[in-house]
Design an enzyme around this catalytic site. Structure first.
Site, short mmCIF file in Angstrom:
data_model
loop_
_atom_site.label_atom_id
_atom_site.label_comp_id
_atom_site.label_asym_id
_atom_site.label_seq_id
_atom_site.Cartn_x
_atom_site.Cartn_y
_atom_site.Cartn_z
N GLU A 1 -50.49 7.32 0.16
CA GLU A 1 -49.74 7.26 1.41
C GLU A 1 -50.68 7.47 2.60
O GLU A 1 -50.55 6.80 3.63
CB GLU A 1 -48.63 8.31 1.42
CG GLU A 1 -47.78 8.27 2.68
CD GLU A 1 -46.58 9.20 2.63
OE1 GLU A 1 -45.67 9.02 3.45
OE2 GLU A 1 -46.56 10.11 1.76
N CYS B 1 -36.64 6.04 -5.46
CA CYS B 1 -36.77 7.05 -4.41
C CYS B 1 -36.81 6.44 -3.01
O CYS B 1 -36.83 7.17 -2.02
CB CYS B 1 -38.00 7.90 -4.66
SG CYS B 1 -37.99 8.64 -6.30
N PHE C 1 -40.26 4.11 -7.58
CA PHE C 1 -40.62 3.37 -8.79
C PHE C 1 -40.13 1.93 -8.66
O PHE C 1 -39.03 1.67 -8.16
CB PHE C 1 -39.96 4.00 -10.02
CG PHE C 1 -40.62 5.28 -10.50
CD1 PHE C 1 -41.71 5.82 -9.86
CD2 PHE C 1 -40.12 5.93 -11.62
CE1 PHE C 1 -42.30 6.98 -10.31
CE2 PHE C 1 -40.70 7.10 -12.08
CZ PHE C 1 -41.80 7.63 -11.43
N HIS D 1 -37.62 16.99 -4.64
CA HIS D 1 -37.48 15.54 -4.48
C HIS D 1 -36.07 15.12 -4.90
O HIS D 1 -35.72 15.18 -6.06
CB HIS D 1 -38.53 14.85 -5.36
CG HIS D 1 -38.70 13.39 -5.10
ND1 HIS D 1 -37.84 12.66 -4.32
CD2 HIS D 1 -39.65 12.51 -5.53
CE1 HIS D 1 -38.24 11.41 -4.28
NE2 HIS D 1 -39.34 11.29 -5.00
N HIS E 1 -43.56 10.70 2.75
CA HIS E 1 -42.93 10.70 1.43
C HIS E 1 -43.48 11.86 0.61
O HIS E 1 -42.72 12.63 0.03
CB HIS E 1 -43.18 9.37 0.72
CG HIS E 1 -42.51 9.25 -0.60
ND1 HIS E 1 -41.15 9.37 -0.76
CD2 HIS E 1 -43.01 9.02 -1.85
CE1 HIS E 1 -40.84 9.21 -2.04
NE2 HIS E 1 -41.95 9.01 -2.72
#
Length: 413
Positions: free
Chosen positions: A313, A162, A399, A339, A302
Site C-alpha cells: 500500500e 475486504c 482478496f 479487520h 487499508h
C-alpha cells in the site's frame, strides 16, 4: 452535469462500541477492541489463534427478539447501524421509489450456514430452519434493509472481500449521479468470527498469533507485525444529492467527492506488490473529485498489519504522492477495531468523515517501531490535520485483487 453527493447520516457498531459516538471516542482514546475469545469452540477445536475484535454491543440486545431470530448476525449488525444512520439523517421523508440500498458483505451469513449444517447432521432435515437460505445469502442485508426502510429504487449487494463496502459506496455514488435515487443507504457488515474462518485464515498464516497479548496484536506498519486480527460489526452512511439534502434542510457532514474501483489481476489473495491497481483506484477517486494529489490532507489506510500487504500500500501511495506521502497524516484504524472484512471500508469511511470534520487523524495504536520501509506520517496518538478545507482518502483492498477508494471532502456549502 456532475452532482455533489453528500453524507447526511452515519451509523457504526464494532469492537469499539455500538454507536458512532462511542466508536469515535474510543478510537481517539487509543482503545484496543481486541480481546481473548471466550467461547468453548476455541478450545474444542484447538484453534491456533484465540482472540479477535468482537463487537462490544451484541445486536440481539438492541433488536426485538422476532426480528433478530430471522436474521443472521451480519444482517443484525447491518440493521443496527442503519437504524442509527437513518435517525442521524433525520429519518427523511422520501418517496420509496427514490430511496435505494447499496450494501456489502465479504462472506455473508456464515454462522447461519454452518449452524444449519450442524443441525442437519445432528437432528435431520426437518429441524433445519425454513429461513436458512434467506438468512445466509449475501444479499440478505441489502434485502432486509430495503424491506425495513421501504426502499424501492434498488437494493444492490457487493461482495468483493475486504473492498466490499467501499465498492458499495462507489455504487451509491454512481446511482446518485445517474439520478436513480435521491437517497441511498450505503455501507457494509460482517460477522464471521467463526471456527472455520479463524482456522482458515490461520492456515494461510494471515492472522496474528500474539495470543499472549491480544490488545497489541494488530500493529500496522510496525516492524513486529505478524498478521491481521479479525473484527466484526457494520458501518452505514446515508448518502444523497446535495440538492435533495438542502431541500429538506439536512445537516451535511461531508461530501463524498469521488470513488475509484480497479482490479489487480495478480493473485487470488496477495496484493500486487507494485501497487499499480491500488494507485489507479486512488487516481480514479481523485479524478472523479476533480482534485489533485496535492489536495489530499489525510489518509485512512487499508493497513491490515500483514508483513506483505502494508508495504504494497505504501508503494502504491508513494507512486501518487511521491515523498509528500511522508507529510500527510495517516491512520491505520484496524489497529483498534481489527479487520471487519466486508464491513471494514464502511466503518473506516465513518471515521474518515469525522476526521476531516474535526481536523484530527486517529491514532495508529501499537505502532512502537515503525518499519523504515513504510514511512507514513503516523503516530500512536492523535495527529492534528491542517487548517482549512480537507480532502481525505479511505482505502480498501480485498482478496481477488479488488481495490476500492473513497475520497471525502469538507462540505463548504
Amino acid at each position: 452535469m456532475t452532482k455533489r453527493i453528500v453524507v447526511t447520516g452515519m451509523g457504526a457498531t464494532s469492537a469499539l462500541g455500538g454507536t458512532v459516538a462511542d466508536n469515535w471516542k474510543n478510537l481517539l482514546a487509543g482503545v484496543s477492541g481486541v480481546r481473548p475469545l471466550e467461547h468453548e469452540w476455541v478450545e474444542q477445536y484447538g484453534l491456533p489463534v484465540t482472540f479477535a475484535a468482537e463487537a462490544t454491543v451484541r445486536p440481539e440486545t438492541i433488536l426485538d427478539r422476532p426480528t433478530a431470530k430471522r436474521l443472521d448476525v451480519s444482517t443484525q449488525f447491518a440493521l443496527v447501524a442503519a437504524l442509527e444512520a437513518w435517525a442521524d439523517a433525520g429519518s427523511p421523508d422520501v418517496d420509496p421509489e427514490r430511496l435505494g440500498v447499496d450494501f456489502a458483505t465479504g462472506i455473508g451469513g456464515v454462522w447461519t450456514l454452518l449452524n444449519a449444517w450442524d443441525t442437519l447432521r445432528e437432528k435431520g432435515p426437518r429441524r433445519v430452519m425454513p429461513m436458512t437460505v434467506p438468512m445466509l445469502m449475501p444479499n440478505a442485508s441489502a434485502g432486509f434493509l430495503s424491506l425495513h426502510f421501504g426502499a424501492r429504487a434498488f437494493a444492490r449487494t457487493v461482495a468483493s472481500a475486504c473492498a466490499s463496502s467501499v465498492e458499495s459506496l462507489d455504487s451509491a455514488y454512481h446511482h446518485l449521479q445517474a439520478g436513480d435515487a435521491d437517497i441511498v443507504i450505503a455501507g457494509g457488515a460482517e460477522s464471521a468470527i467463526h471456527p472455520i474462518t479463524v482456522a482458515s485464515f490461520s492456515s494461510m498464516q494471515a492472522l496474528s498469533r500474539r495470543n499472549d497479548d491480544p490488545s497489541t496484536a494488530s500493529r500496522p506498519w510496525d516492524t513486529d507485525r505478524d498478521g491481521f486480527v479479525m473484527g466484526e460489526g457494520a458501518g452505514v452512511l446515508i448518502l444523497e444529492t446535495e440538492e435533495h439534502a438542502l431541500a429538506r434542510g439536512a445537516r451535511i457532514y461531508a461530501e463524498l467527492a469521488g470513488t475509484g474501483v480497479t482490479a489487480d489481476s495478480h493473485h487470488i489473495t496477495a496484493n500486487d506488490p507494485s501497487g499499480a491497481g491500488a494507485a489507479r483506484a486512488v487516481h480514479q477517486a481523485l479524478r472523479a473529485a476533480e482534485r489533485a494529489p496535492e489536495d489530499v490532507t489525510h489518509i485512512n489506510a487499508h493497513a491490515t498489519s500483514t508483513p506483505v500487504g502494508d508495504p504494497a500500500e505504501y508503494t502504491a501511495l508513494h507512486s501518487i504522492f511521491g515523498d509528500r506521502v511522508r507529510e500527510i497524516p495517516a491512520s491505520a484504524t484496524k489497529s483498534s477495531t481489527g479487520h471487519l472484512l466486508g464491513g471494514t471500508g464502511a466503518i473506516e469511511s465513518v471515521y474518515t468523515v469525522l476526521s476531516i470534520r474535526e481536523h484530527i487523524a486517529p491514532p495508529t495504536i501499537n505502532l512502537v517501531n515503525q518499519d523504515p520501509a513504510i514511512p507514513f506520517l503516523a503516530s500512536n496518538t492523535t495527529q492534528p490535520l491542517s487548517d482549512g478545507p480537507q480532502l481525505a482518502i479511505s482505502n480498501s483492498f480485498g482478496f481477488g485483487g479488488h481495490n476500492a477508494v473513497a475520497a471525502f471532502a469538507s462540505y463548504d456549502g
